[in-house]
Structure formats: structure tokens, C-alpha cells
Scaffold this motif. Sequence first.
Motif, PDB file in Angstrom:
ATOM      1  N   ILE B 290      17.470  72.991  42.680  1.00  0.00           N
ATOM      2  CA  ILE B 290      17.231  71.924  41.832  1.00  0.00           C
ATOM      3  C   ILE B 290      17.331  72.488  40.468  1.00  0.00           C
ATOM      4  O   ILE B 290      17.971  72.106  39.582  1.00  0.00           O
ATOM      5  CB  ILE B 290      16.027  71.185  42.122  1.00  0.00           C
ATOM      6  CG1 ILE B 290      16.311  70.621  43.468  1.00  0.00           C
ATOM      7  CG2 ILE B 290      15.730  70.428  41.237  1.00  0.00           C
ATOM      8  CD1 ILE B 290      15.034  69.993  44.193  1.00  0.00           C
ATOM      9  N   GLY B 291      16.675  73.743  40.315  1.00  0.00           N
ATOM     10  CA  GLY B 291      16.579  74.522  39.071  1.00  0.00           C
ATOM     11  C   GLY B 291      18.060  74.817  38.686  1.00  0.00           C
ATOM     12  O   GLY B 291      18.438  74.522  37.239  1.00  0.00           O
ATOM     13  N   SER B 292      18.842  75.184  39.466  1.00  0.00           N
ATOM     14  CA  SER B 292      20.141  75.609  39.032  1.00  0.00           C
ATOM     15  C   SER B 292      21.062  74.510  38.782  1.00  0.00           C
ATOM     16  O   SER B 292      21.782  74.525  37.975  1.00  0.00           O
ATOM     17  CB  SER B 292      20.721  76.508  40.304  1.00  0.00           C
ATOM     18  OG  SER B 292      20.079  77.543  40.431  1.00  0.00           O
ATOM     19  N   ILE B 294      20.073  71.710  37.206  1.00  0.00           N
ATOM     20  CA  ILE B 294      19.718  71.387  35.742  1.00  0.00           C
ATOM     21  C   ILE B 294      20.799  72.383  34.834  1.00  0.00           C
ATOM     22  O   ILE B 294      21.004  71.760  34.045  1.00  0.00           O
ATOM     23  CB  ILE B 294      18.143  71.681  35.715  1.00  0.00           C
ATOM     24  CG1 ILE B 294      17.365  70.415  36.595  1.00  0.00           C
ATOM     25  CG2 ILE B 294      18.012  71.459  34.096  1.00  0.00           C
ATOM     26  CD1 ILE B 294      15.849  70.886  36.462  1.00  0.00           C
ATOM     27  N   THR B 297      24.404  71.237  35.463  1.00  0.00           N
ATOM     28  CA  THR B 297      24.814  70.134  34.778  1.00  0.00           C
ATOM     29  C   THR B 297      25.213  70.201  33.445  1.00  0.00           C
ATOM     30  O   THR B 297      26.195  69.924  32.753  1.00  0.00           O
ATOM     31  CB  THR B 297      23.587  69.011  34.676  1.00  0.00           C
ATOM     32  OG1 THR B 297      23.097  68.989  36.090  1.00  0.00           O
ATOM     33  CG2 THR B 297      24.263  67.549  34.355  1.00  0.00           C
TER      34      THR B 297
END
Lengths: 292, 314
Positions: B290-292, B294, B297
Motif C-alpha cells: 500500500i505504501g508503494s 502511494i 501513483t
Amino acid sequence: MSATAVRPVVTDAKPPVRTRRRAGAGLGLVAWLVGIVFFLPIAWMALTSFHSESDAATNPPSFAASLTLDGYREFFGAGGGASPWPALVNSAVASIASTLFVLVLALPAAYALSIRPVKKWTDVLFFFLSTKMLPVVAGLLPIYLFAKNTDMLDNIWLLVILYTSMNLPIAVWMMQSFLAEVPVAIVEAARVDGAKLPTILVRVVAPIALPGIAATSLICFIFSWNELLFARVLTGVVAETAPVFLTGFITSQGLFLAKVCAASLVISLPVLAAGFAAQDKLVQGLSLGAVK
Amino acid sequence: MTATTTAPSAAPEHPRPAVRPPSNRLRAWATRAPLLPALIFMIVVTQLPFVATLVISFFDWNALYPDARSFTGFANYGDVLSDPALRKSVWTTILLTVAVVLVSLVLGLALALLLDRRFKGRGVVRTLLIAPFLVVPVAAALLWKHVLYNPEYGLLNGLLHYVGGPQPDWISNTPLLAVEASLVWQWTPFMMLILLAGLQSRDQQQIEAARVDGAGDWQIFVHLTLPHLRRYLELGALLGSIYIVQNFDAVFTITSGGLGTANLPYTVYQSFYQAHENGLASAAGVLVVIGSIIIATFALRVVSSLFREEVGRA
């Protein structure tokens, strides 16, 4: 970015005034200084690797101590320690084999994305890129469980497959940008003249794309050679790679400083050599061909 | 060139051409065929394991008690985010990534500006500067841990000895900073290379014109150089982030995740490799993703802009 971009077209940017030239010389000196500071740890590591263990671990540092190859002898197993050769061979196999697989898979893909682009080829490129943003740890556990259940743990060919998937997106991106430099008109002309696809590939495309293919291979090799996490989790005794072998030195608390330095240097040597040889291409590859 | 092929289809990897004369469809497949091996390979080797991770993350599953496996919904995510140690590793990951990317980007910019000038031995200096990036990451981490940081005979304290400075135990006193410094050393050359490429693609005539108009070095830098470099700065930040968010080698080697330096990749490694907590490890892994995403994007936007000039080709 090519070699010509780095040794640039500064011909008309002449500093007109003498003061500017003097400032320039000063800044050149600063650049030299910073370069030396950045290189110092590596130079020190190299020097230490040629010292005896007792000369290596002194404070203040011994600059003038006599040189010896003991560190290297120790590293290559003379002192009864484990030999690094199996690990080095494993690393070579994993890096070279996965690089070859990458080429076999990436070349046709890059061809389909550049010379005869399929519809929506940018979407396909983005898909490849997006797999690169999926962190390695996100798939590690299932891969581990899969390997365990299929008796693939500690098998170098599992690493070959994983390294291929690790490098394939980069390779597709790089080669796409290299093949895009092949003028479509030449390919069309050859086709009109009745040349078949294999002939076109070998006679027309390959000569233009070859330097790019070499650069791509180099980068895939470097990344595979450097990889630790997969190798650490998925290999043990038989398939251990050079970086995993190096992790054996983590807790030795530097008791064998010369040996640690010799080991680090020997294992870095293939990458250092390859990287120095292809500095410009390295950036282009790492930035996925976006910077030219 | 095969303009007749397809109606817009959902995803390029599953193209569904509308009903066409077979010869056209055949040709469409002929152009796609070279792509398929690479695509299928990537989907099988990278996407399937991630889906499996996602599924496992919803189970309470310790590998030492395989029979006690049960579905727990989002409980693992709750545990990851509420466990102080795990929450700290999220914070450590952010701190590590942001600090390393920013510092190496600024240093890299300074170095690129220095190397953009002509001086004697510029090629040699560039080679010296690239070297840290080429040392195998584990070897670099070992170098910092034993050869530089060691409190008794490390080079840092050895040099401090000459100026009569203090002899701190770097890794124990400032563990995270110690890891960050080694990573900054490794990544600054990379940033420098990208930014140098950016600097040398500037329009020299424009700069000359500005100079003739009386612009000083600083004005040229702020109004011409920096805007031109923006894409390159973004690209450097993006690529650096992708790699440093995932850093395992430096944390594993220098501190073994101790002293509050465990980042998420290390925590994931530890929770399944040592604690055998498959469910927990998977949830942490999904959080890394999920961090990646972000970052990604933001990334795709940047790369799209780098890419725009080429898109006309198809």
C-alpha cells in the motif's frame, strides 16, 4: 543519455571573465575533494584488505603497515574456513542464467512494443513497470511455501526464475527504448524487398540494438549478483550465493577485518568492473530508459 | 501500423478483438504473440504470489501450529497497526526512506552541478563518485559496520583520534542515523548521475541568451536550471523511494533490525522467517505494498510526463 551527452556540448558556454575561470578552478578542486571523500571508504577497504589482521585493527589507523595477501588467503579458505567458491559459482550461475532468460523473454516483447507496436503498447509497458513497484516482501511468503512444498528450497534454479522476474520489467523497458531507435522505415524497406522476419531481425535490427542489449544484460547481471533477500530466505547450504556468504561476516565483529575487506572487495569486483565499463548506460537502464 | 486491429479492449493483456475477418484477427495475434511469454511469466511469478499473500493476510496462521489456521478478517492488520513494535517499523520505514531520498537528492544535485563544470580530471572524479553505488550492498553495509563505524578501530574514530575528538560508538548511539548515512553514501552517486544527465540536456543557447541579458549564475539556476531539472529530480526521488522503501540489506547487516532500526521489509522477513507468523507477516507485506502504491501513483504521473513525447509513435 549517451556518451556524447556526458561529455557535453559546452563549447559555446565559455566563461568570458577571468574571475569566473578562477572560481571554476576552485569549484573543480571542491569536486575533487568530494570525490575523494566518497571514494575514501572503498580505498580504505582495499588497503585494509592487504594488511595483516593485527595491523588492520588499530587506532589510530596504520597507513604504512606492510602489505600481505593473508586476508585473501583466509577468505579463500586457507585458514580452514568455508570456501567461497561454491557461493561465487552459484552467484555466477544465477546471474548469468537469469540474464539469458531475461533476454529470451524481453527481446520479443520489446519488439512487439516498439518496432511493430501492438495497440495500447503504453499500457503494456506500464504493467511491466508496475510489477517493479510490487515490493519483494509482498510475495516472499507464498514463494517460500511453494518452494518448500515442491522441494525447490535451496535450489539455485528457483533463484534463476525469481531473478528473471525481478529484471524482466527493467529489461523490457530498456530494450523498448533501444529498439525504438531503429527507424521503422528501414524495417519496412527490408520487408518490401522481400526479407523475412528472421533476416530483418538479424541483418537490420540487431546491429543497431546490440549496444543496448549489452547494456541491458549488464544491469540484469548486476541486480542478480547483488540480490540478498530472496537468496537469504530461499537458499541454504547448497545454493547459497555470494551475498549470503558475506552475511556470515555480520556477527564476526570485525575480528577478521582484513578478511572482511578482502571478501567484500572480491565479491564486489564483477559489479565494479561492469559498472565502470558502462557508466552511462547504467543510468539509462536504472532510470528505465526515461533519461536520455 | 495495424490500425484495423481492435476495438478498445479492457486490458492489453486480455485483448478481445471484435468479430473481424479471420485474417485480420490472425495478424493481430501475430503482433501480440511475442509479448505473451513475458506477460504470462510476469503474471505467474509476481502477481500470483501477491494474491496469495493477500489471502494469507486474512488468516491467523502460525507455521509452527499449522492445524490452528483460521480466518480472522482484518485482525492481522489491526495487530500490525496496534503492535507498538510493528507500528514503529512503519514509522522507521518512512523516516529512513524520506531522509535518505532527500539528503542524497540534495547532495546529488550539488555534485551534479560541480561535475557539470569543466575541470581537470572530471572523468576521474565521476568514476570515484560512482564507485559507492557499485559496491555490492551487503559488502557496503559490512564496510560501514566494521571498517568505518567500529568504535575501537573504525576509520571514523581513527580519524577523530588525530583531531583529539570524542570516540563515539556510532551504531549504538545513533543506529538509524548510522544506517541512513551508509545508504546516503550509496545513493548519492545514483542521484548525481540522473541529475547530471538532466543538466547536460539543457539548452545552452537559452542559457547564453539569459547571460547576455545580464542574468547572474543564481538567477539562471533558479529560473532556467531548476525548472528544467524538475522531471529529473522527480524521477530520482521516485526510483530512490522504490528501492529504499524495500531496503533489507543495510538494516539486516548493520543493526540486524535492532535498536529501533527494523523497517517493514525487515519486520516481514523476521515475522515469518523467525516467528513463523505467516498471517501477520503477510499483513505487514500488504502494508508495504500500500505504501508503494502511494508512491507509484505519484510515480506513474511523473513517468507519464517523461513519456508523453514518445506516445505518438503507436
